[in-house]
Design a protein around this motif. Structure first.
Motif, PDB file in Angstrom:
ATOM      1  N   LEU A   1      -1.432  -0.296  -3.973  1.00 49.99           N
ATOM      2  CA  LEU A   1      -0.730   0.651  -3.095  1.00 49.99           C
ATOM      3  C   LEU A   1       0.760   0.735  -3.412  1.00 49.99           C
ATOM      4  O   LEU A   1       1.352   1.811  -3.292  1.00 49.99           O
ATOM      5  CB  LEU A   1      -0.955   0.268  -1.632  1.00 49.99           C
ATOM      6  N   LEU A   2       1.371  -0.370  -3.812  1.00 47.42           N
ATOM      7  CA  LEU A   2       2.785  -0.307  -4.186  1.00 47.42           C
ATOM      8  C   LEU A   2       2.982   0.449  -5.495  1.00 47.42           C
ATOM      9  O   LEU A   2       4.048   1.048  -5.720  1.00 47.42           O
ATOM     10  CB  LEU A   2       3.358  -1.714  -4.303  1.00 47.42           C
ATOM     11  N   ALA A   3       1.953   0.472  -6.354  1.00 46.10           N
ATOM     12  CA  ALA A   3       2.049   1.281  -7.574  1.00 46.10           C
ATOM     13  C   ALA A   3       2.118   2.759  -7.226  1.00 46.10           C
ATOM     14  O   ALA A   3       2.800   3.541  -7.896  1.00 46.10           O
ATOM     15  CB  ALA A   3       0.863   0.997  -8.488  1.00 46.10           C
ATOM     16  N   GLY A   4       1.411   3.159  -6.164  1.00 45.89           N
ATOM     17  CA  GLY A   4       1.430   4.557  -5.746  1.00 45.89           C
ATOM     18  C   GLY A   4       2.573   4.904  -4.823  1.00 45.89           C
ATOM     19  O   GLY A   4       2.912   6.074  -4.655  1.00 45.89           O
ATOM     20  N   ASN A   5       3.173   3.878  -4.208  1.00 45.72           N
ATOM     21  CA  ASN A   5       4.283   4.091  -3.273  1.00 45.72           C
ATOM     22  C   ASN A   5       5.211   2.878  -3.367  1.00 45.72           C
ATOM     23  O   ASN A   5       5.081   1.919  -2.599  1.00 45.72           O
ATOM     24  CB  ASN A   5       3.760   4.265  -1.846  1.00 45.72           C
ATOM     25  N   PRO A   6       6.165   2.890  -4.302  1.00 45.13           N
ATOM     26  CA  PRO A   6       7.014   1.717  -4.533  1.00 45.13           C
ATOM     27  C   PRO A   6       7.894   1.331  -3.345  1.00 45.13           C
ATOM     28  O   PRO A   6       8.445   0.235  -3.338  1.00 45.13           O
ATOM     29  CB  PRO A   6       7.873   2.141  -5.740  1.00 45.13           C
ATOM     30  N   ARG A   7       8.023   2.193  -2.353  1.00 43.66           N
ATOM     31  CA  ARG A   7       8.859   1.888  -1.189  1.00 43.66           C
ATOM     32  C   ARG A   7       8.036   1.345  -0.017  1.00 43.66           C
ATOM     33  O   ARG A   7       8.584   1.083   1.055  1.00 43.66           O
ATOM     34  CB  ARG A   7       9.597   3.152  -0.738  1.00 43.66           C
TER      35      ARG A   7
ATOM     36  N   ALA B   1       6.334  -8.053  13.309  1.00 45.90           N
ATOM     37  CA  ALA B   1       7.145  -6.881  13.655  1.00 45.90           C
ATOM     38  C   ALA B   1       8.577  -7.057  13.166  1.00 45.90           C
ATOM     39  O   ALA B   1       9.179  -6.128  12.613  1.00 45.90           O
ATOM     40  CB  ALA B   1       7.107  -6.648  15.166  1.00 45.90           C
ATOM     41  N   PHE B   2       9.132  -8.252  13.350  1.00 45.97           N
ATOM     42  CA  PHE B   2      10.481  -8.529  12.844  1.00 45.97           C
ATOM     43  C   PHE B   2      10.516  -8.402  11.325  1.00 45.97           C
ATOM     44  O   PHE B   2      11.453  -7.824  10.754  1.00 45.97           O
ATOM     45  CB  PHE B   2      10.912  -9.934  13.258  1.00 45.97           C
ATOM     46  N   GLY B   3       9.502  -8.942  10.656  1.00 44.29           N
ATOM     47  CA  GLY B   3       9.452  -8.851   9.201  1.00 44.29           C
ATOM     48  C   GLY B   3       9.338  -7.428   8.714  1.00 44.29           C
ATOM     49  O   GLY B   3       9.982  -7.038   7.722  1.00 44.29           O
ATOM     50  N   MET B   4       8.537  -6.615   9.407  1.00 46.34           N
ATOM     51  CA  MET B   4       8.388  -5.216   9.007  1.00 46.34           C
ATOM     52  C   MET B   4       9.719  -4.473   9.141  1.00 46.34           C
ATOM     53  O   MET B   4      10.145  -3.763   8.214  1.00 46.34           O
ATOM     54  CB  MET B   4       7.331  -4.535   9.877  1.00 46.34           C
ATOM     55  N   VAL B   5      10.384  -4.628  10.274  1.00 46.86           N
ATOM     56  CA  VAL B   5      11.656  -3.925  10.479  1.00 46.86           C
ATOM     57  C   VAL B   5      12.696  -4.404   9.465  1.00 46.86           C
ATOM     58  O   VAL B   5      13.465  -3.599   8.920  1.00 46.86           O
ATOM     59  CB  VAL B   5      12.143  -4.121  11.921  1.00 46.86           C
ATOM     60  N   SER B   6      12.719  -5.709   9.178  1.00 42.66           N
ATOM     61  CA  SER B   6      13.676  -6.233   8.204  1.00 42.66           C
ATOM     62  C   SER B   6      13.441  -5.624   6.828  1.00 42.66           C
ATOM     63  O   SER B   6      14.387  -5.192   6.143  1.00 42.66           O
ATOM     64  CB  SER B   6      13.558  -7.760   8.124  1.00 42.66           C
ATOM     65  N   ALA B   7      12.177  -5.583   6.397  1.00 47.40           N
ATOM     66  CA  ALA B   7      11.868  -5.032   5.078  1.00 47.40           C
ATOM     67  C   ALA B   7      12.096  -3.531   5.034  1.00 47.40           C
ATOM     68  O   ALA B   7      12.534  -2.992   4.008  1.00 47.40           O
ATOM     69  CB  ALA B   7      10.421  -5.366   4.706  1.00 47.40           C
ATOM     70  N   LEU B   8      11.819  -2.838   6.132  1.00 38.61           N
ATOM     71  CA  LEU B   8      12.087  -1.396   6.183  1.00 38.61           C
ATOM     72  C   LEU B   8      13.583  -1.119   6.061  1.00 38.61           C
ATOM     73  O   LEU B   8      14.000  -0.163   5.385  1.00 38.61           O
ATOM     74  CB  LEU B   8      11.527  -0.803   7.478  1.00 38.61           C
TER      75      LEU B   8
ATOM     76  N   ARG C   1       0.246   6.562   0.538  1.00 39.81           N
ATOM     77  CA  ARG C   1       1.183   7.134  -0.432  1.00 39.81           C
ATOM     78  C   ARG C   1       2.376   7.777   0.258  1.00 39.81           C
ATOM     79  O   ARG C   1       3.452   7.908  -0.337  1.00 39.81           O
ATOM     80  CB  ARG C   1       0.466   8.165  -1.320  1.00 39.81           C
ATOM     81  N   ASP C   2       2.203   8.177   1.524  1.00 42.27           N
ATOM     82  CA  ASP C   2       3.282   8.846   2.243  1.00 42.27           C
ATOM     83  C   ASP C   2       3.781   8.015   3.428  1.00 42.27           C
ATOM     84  O   ASP C   2       4.453   8.524   4.312  1.00 42.27           O
ATOM     85  CB  ASP C   2       2.780  10.215   2.741  1.00 42.27           C
ATOM     86  N   ALA C   3       3.425   6.713   3.450  1.00 41.97           N
ATOM     87  CA  ALA C   3       3.788   5.859   4.586  1.00 41.97           C
ATOM     88  C   ALA C   3       4.989   4.995   4.248  1.00 41.97           C
ATOM     89  O   ALA C   3       5.284   4.724   3.079  1.00 41.97           O
ATOM     90  CB  ALA C   3       2.609   4.975   4.978  1.00 41.97           C
ATOM     91  N   ASP C   4       5.686   4.563   5.276  1.00 34.13           N
ATOM     92  CA  ASP C   4       6.773   3.602   5.106  1.00 34.13           C
ATOM     93  C   ASP C   4       6.256   2.173   5.131  1.00 34.13           C
ATOM     94  O   ASP C   4       6.821   1.290   4.486  1.00 34.13           O
ATOM     95  CB  ASP C   4       7.809   3.784   6.219  1.00 34.13           C
ATOM     96  N   GLY C   5       5.208   1.936   5.912  1.00 34.95           N
ATOM     97  CA  GLY C   5       4.701   0.578   6.053  1.00 34.95           C
ATOM     98  C   GLY C   5       3.216   0.542   6.299  1.00 34.95           C
ATOM     99  O   GLY C   5       2.575   1.565   6.604  1.00 34.95           O
ATOM    100  N   LEU C   6       2.653  -0.638   6.166  1.00 36.51           N
ATOM    101  CA  LEU C   6       1.226  -0.883   6.354  1.00 36.51           C
ATOM    102  C   LEU C   6       1.085  -2.219   7.054  1.00 36.51           C
ATOM    103  O   LEU C   6       1.834  -3.166   6.779  1.00 36.51           O
ATOM    104  CB  LEU C   6       0.542  -0.904   4.984  1.00 36.51           C
TER     105      LEU C   6
ATOM    106  N   LYS D   1      15.706   0.976   3.137  1.00 37.75           N
ATOM    107  CA  LYS D   1      16.740   1.986   3.415  1.00 37.75           C
ATOM    108  C   LYS D   1      18.025   1.710   2.633  1.00 37.75           C
ATOM    109  O   LYS D   1      18.769   2.634   2.306  1.00 37.75           O
ATOM    110  CB  LYS D   1      17.049   2.018   4.919  1.00 37.75           C
ATOM    111  N   ARG D   2      18.262   0.433   2.320  1.00 37.44           N
ATOM    112  CA  ARG D   2      19.472   0.067   1.575  1.00 37.44           C
ATOM    113  C   ARG D   2      19.239   0.078   0.063  1.00 37.44           C
ATOM    114  O   ARG D   2      20.130  -0.304  -0.689  1.00 37.44           O
ATOM    115  CB  ARG D   2      19.956  -1.317   1.998  1.00 37.44           C
ATOM    116  N   GLY D   3      18.036   0.481  -0.365  1.00 42.24           N
ATOM    117  CA  GLY D   3      17.781   0.590  -1.791  1.00 42.24           C
ATOM    118  C   GLY D   3      16.877  -0.457  -2.384  1.00 42.24           C
ATOM    119  O   GLY D   3      16.592  -0.417  -3.584  1.00 42.24           O
ATOM    120  N   ALA D   4      16.404  -1.417  -1.584  1.00 40.42           N
ATOM    121  CA  ALA D   4      15.482  -2.433  -2.091  1.00 40.42           C
ATOM    122  C   ALA D   4      14.102  -1.812  -2.301  1.00 40.42           C
ATOM    123  O   ALA D   4      13.753  -0.805  -1.684  1.00 40.42           O
ATOM    124  CB  ALA D   4      15.394  -3.605  -1.120  1.00 40.42           C
ATOM    125  N   PRO D   5      13.283  -2.412  -3.158  1.00 39.66           N
ATOM    126  CA  PRO D   5      11.918  -1.901  -3.335  1.00 39.66           C
ATOM    127  C   PRO D   5      11.028  -2.308  -2.174  1.00 39.66           C
ATOM    128  O   PRO D   5      11.367  -3.194  -1.381  1.00 39.66           O
ATOM    129  CB  PRO D   5      11.464  -2.578  -4.634  1.00 39.66           C
TER     130      PRO D   5
END
Length: 365
Positions: free
Chosen positions: A97-103, A163-170, A73-78, A174-178
């Motif tokens: 998990l996305l229901a509890g943490n949409p980001r 790792a590339f996919g995680m950084v890209s999605a993160l 719930r308080d994480a940026d990624g999994l 940051k730019r406002g995407a879910p």
């Protein structure tokens, strides 16, 4: 300056190979990675588990699942590397998990991907690169294809791509995407690594099979050779000026480099010539422009002058890469299974009696 990914928190569900490799890369560059292992479990290769906050949690218990949910719930990624459906059966799937943490960026590492006819089939690196078309071209003519350790599927096409996919999605978050799921399949990642070869194929410049192409061992100026002491050199003299230096060092005519019909005969002459001196004698003989390098063992690589000057290895393992000039990675830190359990639970609000009760029930280690 803090490292590049400082301030990012990743929850890693313990596994082997490519998932831990991706988490290691993120941890190397400053992400806070909390690795969940079963109580009493041991890490795989220690280098892949470095720089983690490792906790022991039994995910087959409702209390253990709630701990994992609280962390997410308080994480940026999994990051997880189970077969499709396992996390859903645990109550830790992306919908929950996305229901509890949409980001939340939900990274999934598998061999075949989350769907498709093979999604539930077992497999390992060699299976994935075989189906991706890469294994067919690795080896020597007349012999079965050779497994290139597990570098191509597990780590190049798997962990590094995740790792590339995680950084890209993160960055997208940051730019406002879910938040979203990153579906990293080793078969697809391995196929992607062969993009240039597919370009050669489209241009009619690709031949199936081992050692059938310029970069797979067909060319005498791009392959390995045995030396008089049983050790080997790697030759990569592709450009004409480099080939001229190689030919000069071998006493060969520099003309006709790209005459592929003459490659087999020329390779035989090169092989006979290299067999007359030791590896290190050849290294001192050639000019640097000949692109002749020693084929080193792990121990030799760790003490090679270039690698020591660059700090390529540290504490018996590869150092973090790539290098950043403004936000360099901190030195990797050792990590032990379960060592952070109590501190992480305390950060979540569990008091000492609650932690003791969880440990007595076998929920934590």
């Amino acid at each position: 300056m803090p490292a590049t990914l400082a301030g990012i928190r990743i929850v890693e569900f313990g596994g082997i190979g490519p998932g831990p490799f991706a988490a290691m890369m993120l941890a190397d560059h400053g992400a806070e990675v909390i690795r969940i292992e079963r109580p009493g479990a041991s890490f795989g290769p220690h280098a892949l588990a470095r720089s983690r906050k490792a906790i022991g949690v039994e995910l087959k218990s409702p209390q253990g699942v709630e701990i994992a949910r609280a962390l997410c719930r308080d994480a940026d990624g999994l990051i997880e590397g189970f077969r499709p459906g396992v996390m859903e059966r645990l109550g830790l799937g992306p919908d929950t998990l996305l229901a509890g943490n949409p980001r939340l960026v939900y990274g999934r590492m598998t061999g075949w991907g989350q769907d498709g006819p093979l999604a539930q089939a077992p497999g390992h690196d060699i299976n994935y690169i075989a189906v991706a078309g890469l294994l067919d071209g690795i080896g020597t003519p007349g012999a079965p294809p050779v497994a290139p350790v597990n570098y191509v599927g597990d780590f190049g096409g798997g962990g590094m791509l995740l790792a590339f996919g995680m950084v890209s999605a993160l960055l997208a978050v940051k730019r406002g995407a879910p938040g979203q799921v990153v579906d990293a399949a080793m078969t697809e990642g391995a196929a992607l690594l062969a993009s240039m070869s597919w370009g050669f194929k489209a241009a009619g410049m690709w031949h199936d099979g081992p050692a059938a192409n310029l970069l797979s061992g067909a060319a005498p100026f791009y392959r390995t050779y045995a030396c008089a002491d049983g050790r080997h050199v790697a030759v990569g003299a592709i450009e004409p000026q480099f080939y001229a230096a190689l030919a000069a060092g071998l006493g060969e005519d520099p003309d006709g480099q790209m005459d592929s019909a003459a490659w087999p005969m020329r390779a035989e002459r090169f092989a006979a010539r290299f067999a007359t001196r030791t590896r290190d004698a050849w290294l001192t003989h050639f000019a640097p422009e000949a692109c002749v390098s020693p084929v080193l063992t792990f121990d030799e690589a760790a003490t090679h002058s270039h690698n020591t000057a660059r700090g390529t290895f540290a504490d018996g393992a590869p150092a973090p890469a790539p290098r950043f000039t403004a936000t360099p990675a901190a030195p990797p830190q050792p990590s032990q299974p379960g060592e952070w359990t109590d501190r992480v639970l305390a950060d979540l609000g569990y008091d000492e009696p609650q932690i003791a009760a969880l440990r007595a029930a076998g929920t934590i280690g």
